[in-house]
Scaffold this motif. Structure first.
Motif, PDB file in Angstrom:
ATOM      1  N   ARG A   1       0.863  -1.189   0.000  1.00 17.01           N
ATOM      2  CA  ARG A   1       0.000   0.000   0.000  1.00 17.01           C
ATOM      3  C   ARG A   1       0.893   1.230   0.000  1.00 17.01           C
ATOM      4  O   ARG A   1       2.059   1.149   0.362  1.00 17.01           O
ATOM      5  N   PRO A   2       0.352   2.370  -0.385  1.00 16.08           N
ATOM      6  CA  PRO A   2       1.182   3.578  -0.463  1.00 16.08           C
ATOM      7  C   PRO A   2       1.484   4.166   0.916  1.00 16.08           C
ATOM      8  O   PRO A   2       0.717   4.018   1.858  1.00 16.08           O
ATOM      9  N   GLY A   3       2.638   4.814   0.966  1.00 22.05           N
ATOM     10  CA  GLY A   3       2.980   5.637   2.117  1.00 22.05           C
ATOM     11  C   GLY A   3       2.702   7.085   1.750  1.00 22.05           C
ATOM     12  O   GLY A   3       2.757   7.457   0.572  1.00 22.05           O
ATOM     13  N   PHE A   4       2.420   7.902   2.757  1.00 22.03           N
ATOM     14  CA  PHE A   4       2.043   9.292   2.511  1.00 22.03           C
ATOM     15  C   PHE A   4       2.937  10.244   3.293  1.00 22.03           C
ATOM     16  O   PHE A   4       3.414   9.913   4.390  1.00 22.03           O
ATOM     17  N   GLN A   5       3.111  11.412   2.711  1.00 23.38           N
ATOM     18  CA  GLN A   5       3.906  12.440   3.366  1.00 23.38           C
ATOM     19  C   GLN A   5       3.469  12.584   4.818  1.00 23.38           C
ATOM     20  O   GLN A   5       2.273  12.639   5.118  1.00 23.38           O
ATOM     21  N   GLY A   6       4.440  12.595   5.720  1.00 19.04           N
ATOM     22  CA  GLY A   6       4.149  12.739   7.143  1.00 19.04           C
ATOM     23  C   GLY A   6       4.045  11.417   7.887  1.00 19.04           C
ATOM     24  O   GLY A   6       4.043  11.414   9.120  1.00 19.04           O
ATOM     25  N   ASP A   7       3.949  10.293   7.168  1.00 19.66           N
ATOM     26  CA  ASP A   7       3.900   8.987   7.836  1.00 19.66           C
ATOM     27  C   ASP A   7       5.198   8.755   8.607  1.00 19.66           C
ATOM     28  O   ASP A   7       6.278   9.167   8.166  1.00 19.66           O
ATOM     29  N   GLU A   8       5.083   8.097   9.723  1.00 20.01           N
ATOM     30  CA  GLU A   8       6.248   7.579  10.435  1.00 20.01           C
ATOM     31  C   GLU A   8       6.431   6.140   9.962  1.00 20.01           C
ATOM     32  O   GLU A   8       5.534   5.313  10.143  1.00 20.01           O
ATOM     33  N   LEU A   9       7.552   5.872   9.323  1.00 21.67           N
ATOM     34  CA  LEU A   9       7.826   4.547   8.779  1.00 21.67           C
ATOM     35  C   LEU A   9       8.531   3.707   9.826  1.00 21.67           C
ATOM     36  O   LEU A   9       9.608   4.077  10.307  1.00 21.67           O
ATOM     37  N   ASP A  10       7.929   2.583  10.190  1.00 23.46           N
ATOM     38  CA  ASP A  10       8.514   1.657  11.147  1.00 23.46           C
ATOM     39  C   ASP A  10       9.217   0.550  10.374  1.00 23.46           C
ATOM     40  O   ASP A  10       8.579  -0.208   9.640  1.00 23.46           O
ATOM     41  N   PHE A  11      10.535   0.472  10.528  1.00 18.99           N
ATOM     42  CA  PHE A  11      11.362  -0.520   9.844  1.00 18.99           C
ATOM     43  C   PHE A  11      11.699  -1.650  10.807  1.00 18.99           C
ATOM     44  O   PHE A  11      12.091  -1.402  11.946  1.00 18.99           O
ATOM     45  N   VAL A  12      11.561  -2.889  10.337  1.00 25.23           N
ATOM     46  CA  VAL A  12      12.019  -4.068  11.059  1.00 25.23           C
ATOM     47  C   VAL A  12      12.976  -4.786  10.114  1.00 25.23           C
ATOM     48  O   VAL A  12      12.605  -5.129   8.994  1.00 25.23           O
ATOM     49  N   VAL A  13      14.214  -4.981  10.579  1.00 18.09           N
ATOM     50  CA  VAL A  13      15.254  -5.637   9.786  1.00 18.09           C
ATOM     51  C   VAL A  13      15.601  -6.955  10.462  1.00 18.09           C
ATOM     52  O   VAL A  13      16.004  -6.966  11.627  1.00 18.09           O
ATOM     53  N   ALA A  14      15.441  -8.059   9.738  1.00 16.88           N
ATOM     54  CA  ALA A  14      15.753  -9.392  10.273  1.00 16.88           C
ATOM     55  C   ALA A  14      16.883 -10.009   9.461  1.00 16.88           C
ATOM     56  O   ALA A  14      16.868  -9.964   8.229  1.00 16.88           O
ATOM     57  N   VAL A  15      17.851 -10.591  10.154  1.00 17.32           N
ATOM     58  CA  VAL A  15      18.935 -11.335   9.500  1.00 17.32           C
ATOM     59  C   VAL A  15      18.419 -12.744   9.237  1.00 17.32           C
ATOM     60  O   VAL A  15      18.010 -13.447  10.158  1.00 17.32           O
ATOM     61  N   ARG A  16      18.428 -13.158   7.968  1.00 20.95           N
ATOM     62  CA  ARG A  16      17.911 -14.475   7.587  1.00 20.95           C
ATOM     63  C   ARG A  16      18.987 -15.461   7.172  1.00 20.95           C
ATOM     64  O   ARG A  16      18.753 -16.663   7.147  1.00 20.95           O
ATOM     65  N   GLY A  17      20.162 -14.980   6.810  1.00 19.53           N
ATOM     66  CA  GLY A  17      21.230 -15.883   6.421  1.00 19.53           C
ATOM     67  C   GLY A  17      22.556 -15.166   6.340  1.00 19.53           C
ATOM     68  O   GLY A  17      22.608 -13.987   6.004  1.00 19.53           O
ATOM     69  N   ILE A  18      23.614 -15.893   6.675  1.00 21.97           N
ATOM     70  CA  ILE A  18      24.959 -15.332   6.620  1.00 21.97           C
ATOM     71  C   ILE A  18      25.837 -16.333   5.876  1.00 21.97           C
ATOM     72  O   ILE A  18      25.963 -17.489   6.283  1.00 21.97           O
TER      73      ILE A  18
END
Length: 143
Positions: free
Chosen positions: A66-83
Motif C-alpha cells: 500500500r502507499p505511504g504518505f507524506q508525514g507517515d512515520e515509517l517503522d522498519f524491522v530488519v531481520a537477518v535471515r542468512g549469513i
C-alpha cells in the motif's frame, strides 16, 4: 532479534500527490542499513575509513502493499535471515500506522574497498550478525 527503527516520510520523499516516491524508499533503506550496522558496533564510517569494508547491495526484491504518505512515520524491522562467507541475507518490513506498506528481501556482500572483491566477514562482524540470525521454515542459507 530484529533491528527496529523509525523514519519520517518527508515532503522531499514524495511525489506531487503526497505519495511516497519509491526510489526515496531505497535511499531511506540505506540509512536504516547503516544504523543497523552501527547498532552492532560497526558504524559505517569506521568500516569504510578504517577497515576498508564496503557493504554493497547485490540483490533487492521489494513488494509494495500500500502507499505511504507524506508525514507517515515509517517503522522498519530488519531481520537477518542468512549469513554466508561474504553475503548477508536480510528481510525488511516497513509499516506506517500499523499497516505494512512494503517488504523486501535484501542481499548485501562484504567487499574490500581496495580490491573491490568479495571479502569474508571478519570474525567480530560475523559474530555480531550471527547473534541476530533468525531462522524460519522458509530460510534459505546465504552463499
Amino acid at each position: 532479534m530484529a533491528f527496529k527503527t523509525t523514519r519520517p516520510l518527508r515532503f522531499g520523499d514524495c511525489d506531487p500527490s503526497g505519495i511516497a516516491y519509491f526510489p526515496s524508499y531505497l535511499n531511506i533503506l540505506v540509512g536504516v542499513l547503516e544504523d543497523f550496522f552501527g547498532s552492532l558496533g560497526f558504524p559505517w564510517k569506521a568500516l569504510v575509513n578504517d577497515r576498508r569494508i564496503g557493504v554493497p547491495t547485490v540483490r533487492l526484491d521489494l513488494t509494495f502493499v500500500r502507499p505511504g504518505f507524506q508525514g507517515d512515520e515509517l517503522d522498519f524491522v530488519v531481520a537477518v535471515r542468512g549469513i554466508g562467507r561474504s553475503s548477508l541475507d536480510l528481510e525488511h518490513q516497513v509499516s506506517a500506522n500499523g499497516q505494512v506498506l512494503w517488504t523486501a528481501r535484501h542481499r548485501v556482500v562484504s567487499t574490500s574497498l581496495d580490491t573491490h572483491q568479495s571479502l569474508a566477514w571478519p570474525d567480530d562482524i560475523r559474530a555480531a550478525l550471527t547473534s541476530h540470525l533468525e531462522m524460519t521454515d522458509a530460510h534459505h542459507p546465504a552463499t
